[in-house]
Scaffold this active site. Structure first.
Site, PDB file in Angstrom:
ATOM      1  N   GLY A 100      25.422 -27.353  34.500  1.00 52.78           N
ATOM      2  CA  GLY A 100      24.051 -27.644  34.115  1.00 52.78           C
ATOM      3  C   GLY A 100      23.042 -26.905  34.961  1.00 52.78           C
ATOM      4  N   SER A 184      30.375 -23.465  35.440  1.00 47.22           N
ATOM      5  CA  SER A 184      29.000 -22.986  35.410  1.00 47.22           C
ATOM      6  C   SER A 184      28.289 -23.393  36.710  1.00 47.22           C
ATOM      7  CB  SER A 184      28.288 -23.528  34.164  1.00 47.22           C
ATOM      8  OG  SER A 184      27.058 -22.887  33.966  1.00 47.22           O
TER       9      SER A 184
END
Length: 500
Positions: A100, A184
Site C-alpha cells: 500500500g 510492494s
C-alpha cells in the site's frame, strides 16, 4: 488454553481468546502497542497489562489513511496470528508486512489469511497493522517534532517483532526462526528493516515481493513534504499541528505531492541518520545483513496493475505509444529512443504489449535488479550470497490475459489463497498447483533459510555471472538472465526513485 474451540493464550501483557477455524487457531486484534494518539509522531509505548481475558476474534482498526476501506484509528497497533497449536513445537514464524505504498492497507485483507500456509507447512503466520502515511513516516525532526518521526511506522514493526520474540513461543512458534515478507510497500519495508540496526536482530530470513526500493526518502525532501502537510491544514507550528483532529490531518494528506506534483503527499521510510542511518541498497547492500537469507521477487508485467484500463481498452497505437510511455517512465530516457529499440527487441509485439513491457522495465523492474546485484556483490562464485531471485510469468486470466503477470498477483499464490476472487489468479487447478510451489518455497525459507526442496527445480543463488532466476509459470524453470537484452539496453541509464 481451555480447548481447541475456544483457545486462550497467555501473552506477557495478558490473556487473549481466539477462534478455531478450519483446524487452525486464529487470534485477531492482539494488541502489541499502546494507543499512538498520545504520542503522535513519536515512538509508541508498550501496552499496559490486563488481568481479564481479552477477546481476539475480530480484526482491529487499521491505521489512519486516505480512502480507507475499513474502520481506522490511531489506536492501531494490533497483530493477527494463525497457528496449528498452543504447544511447544517451536514452528517457523512468517510475519507478513502489507503493501500500500507505506500509505494504505492493513493486515486484515482476506488475501493475507494465513490458514492455508499453516495447514501446508506447520508454521505460525502473523499479519499486523502499524502507522502509515504521514502518521508513520512524516519527518518533523527539523520542524520542532520528534527526531524519529520519519520512521515511526518502521519502529512500530520493530515493536511487533519484539512482541514476536517475547510471546510467540506461547503460540507454538520459534522466536529463533522468524521470517519477514511483504509485497510492494510491504517489500520496501522489508528491505528498510534489513538496513535498520534495531530491526536486524529480530528476524532471520526475508522475502521482498515487488518491493523495489533502493533508496529511502532523503531528509530534505521529507521535510518539504512534512511542511506541505502542515501548510495544508494551516498549522503555524508543529505543536498546533500535532493537536489537530485526525480526520483533518487525513484529509490534508490527500493533496498533491510537493515534489512529484501529483497524487497524494508521499511519505515513506526516511534517511533520518538515527533510526535509518543508510539507504537500503545504496551505495551497496548493508554488510550487516549479508548473512540474512533473502528472496527477491518481481512479476513479469508489474505495470499491468496500473495500466489495466488502457490495456483492456486496446487503443494504444504506434501514433500514441510515445506520449503514453512518456507518462510511465521512471528512468530518465528518451521515449522515442526507447520505442525504437523495443520495436527491434520485440518486432512482433503490438503497441499495447510494448507499452506494458517498456513501462515495467523503466518503472518497476529496475529496483529489483539493483537489489539482486548489490546482494550478489557480497558473495563470490564459490560462496554466493544467500539470495534467490524469482520472476512471476503466470498471467492473470482476465481480459484474455492482456494484463500479464501484474503487480500483486503473487500475493494470493504465496498465501495459497488462489480460491479467492481478489487473488485474480483464477480459481483453477493450474493456479493452485503454482501456489503450492510458491507457498512451499517461502515456508522452506522460513524453516531452513533456503527455499530449495520438494518438487521445485534446483534454485541457485543469484550471481552476477549467471543471474539465475526462478520463473514461476505453468511450467516452472530456472532461466539465466531473463529479459537480458532489456537489462543490457537500459543498464547505462541510472535508476532514481522519484521524489527520493
Amino acid at each position: 488454553m481451555t480447548g481447541r474451540s475456544d483457545p486462550i493464550a497467555a501473552t506477557r501483557h495478558g490473556r487473549v481468546q481466539g477462534n478455531l477455524e478450519g483446524g487452525v487457531l486464529v487470534f485477531r486484534g492482539v494488541r502489541y502497542g499502546a494507543d499512538t494518539r498520545p504520542v503522535r509522531f513519536a515512538r509508541a509505548a508498550s501496552p499496559k497489562a490486563w488481568t481479564d481475558v481479552r477477546p481476539a476474534q475480530n480484526y482491529a482498526p487499521a491505521a489512519p489513511q486516505t480512502h480507507a476501506l475499513e474502520p481506522t484509528s490511531e489506536d492501531c497497533l494490533f497483530l493477527n496470528i494463525w497457528t496449528p497449536g498452543l504447544d511447544q513445537a517451536r514452528r517457523p514464524v512468517m510475519v507478513y508486512l502489507h503493501g500500500g505504498a507505506h500509505a494504505h492497507g492493513s493486515g486484515s485483507d482476506p488475501l493475507y489469511d494465513g490458514c492455508n500456509l499453516v495447514l501446508r507447512g506447520d508454521v505460525v503466520v502473523l499479519t499486523l497493522n502499524h502507522r502509515l502515511a504521514g502518521f508513520g513516516y512524516g519527518y518533523f525532526a527539523n520542524l520542532g517534532g520528534p527526531a524519529e518521526s520519519g520512521n515511526v511506522g518502521n519502529l512500530d514493526i520493530c515493536m511487533a517483532l519484539e512482541w514476536v520474540r517475547d510471546n510467540i513461543a506461547a503460540f507454538g512458534g520459534d522466536p529463533a526462526r522468524v521470517m519477514i515478507f511483504g509485497q510492494s510497500g510491504g517489500g520496501a519495508k522489508v528491505v528498510s528493516l534489513m538496513a535498520m540496526e534495531q530491526a536486524r536482530p529480530l528476524f532471520h530470513s526475508a522475502a521482498t515481493m515487488s518491493g523495489q526500493h533502493v533508496t529511502a526518502i532523503g531528509p530534505m525532501n521529507a521535510t518539504r513534504r512534512a511542511s506541505a502537510w502542515m501548510a495544508a491544514v494551516g498549522a503555524p507550528d508543529f505543536d498546533r499541528f500535532r493537536e489537530m483532529p485526525m480526520e483533518r490531518l487525513v484529509e490534508a494528506m490527500g493533496g498533491p505531492d510537493p515534489i512529484e506534483g501529483k497524487g497524494e503527499i508521499s511519505f515513506a521510510s526516511t534517511l533520518d541518520h538515527r533510526a535509518l542511518k543508510r539507504h537500503p541498497f545504496y551505495p551497496d547492500a548493508p554488510v550487516e545483513a549479508a548473512d540474512i537469507p533473502l528472496i527477491i521477487g518481481n512479476t513479469h508485467d508489474e505495470t499491468g496493475y496500473w495500466l489495466a484500463a488502457t490495456l483492456k481498452a486496446g487503443d494504444t497505437t504506434w501514433d500514441n505509444l510515445v506520449p503514453r510511455i512518456t507518462g510511465q517512465i521512471v528512468k530518465d530516457v528518451d521515449p522515442q529512443w526507447l520505442v525504437e529499440n523495443y520495436r527491434k527487441l520485440y518486432p512482433t509485439h503490438t503497441p499495447g504489449q510494448l507499452l506494458l513491457a517498456m513501462s515495467t522495465a523503466t518503472r518497476s523492474w529496475p529496483g529489483h535488479l539493483v537489489q539482486a546485484e548489490m546482494r550478489a556483490r557480497q558473495g563470490t562464485d564459490n560462496a554466493p550470497s544467500p539470495t534467490w531471485m524469482y520472476q512471476l510469468d503466470f498471467p492473470a486470466p482476465e481480459a484474455g490475459c492482456v494484463l500479464g503477470a501484474f503487480h500483486t498477483l503473487d500475493i494470493g499464490l504465496v498465501f495459497a489463497n488462489t480460491h479467492l476472487a481478489s487473488a485474480r489468479t483464477g480459481a483453477t487447478v493450474e493456479a493452485a498447483e503454482l501456489a503450492a510451489h510458491m507457498a512451499d518455497a517461502f515456508i522452506r525459507l522460513a524453516r531452513h533459510g533456503d527455499p530449495n526442496g520438494g518438487n521445485l527445480p534446483q534454485w541457485p543463488r543469484y550471481t552476477l555471472e549467471r543471474r539465475e532466476t526462478m520463473i514461476f509459470d505453468r511450467a516452472i524453470s530456472v532461466e539465466r538472465d531473463p529479459r537480458g537484452e532489456e537489462r543490457k539496453l537500459l543498464a547505462p541509464i541510472t535508476y532514481i526513485k522519484p521524489g527520493g
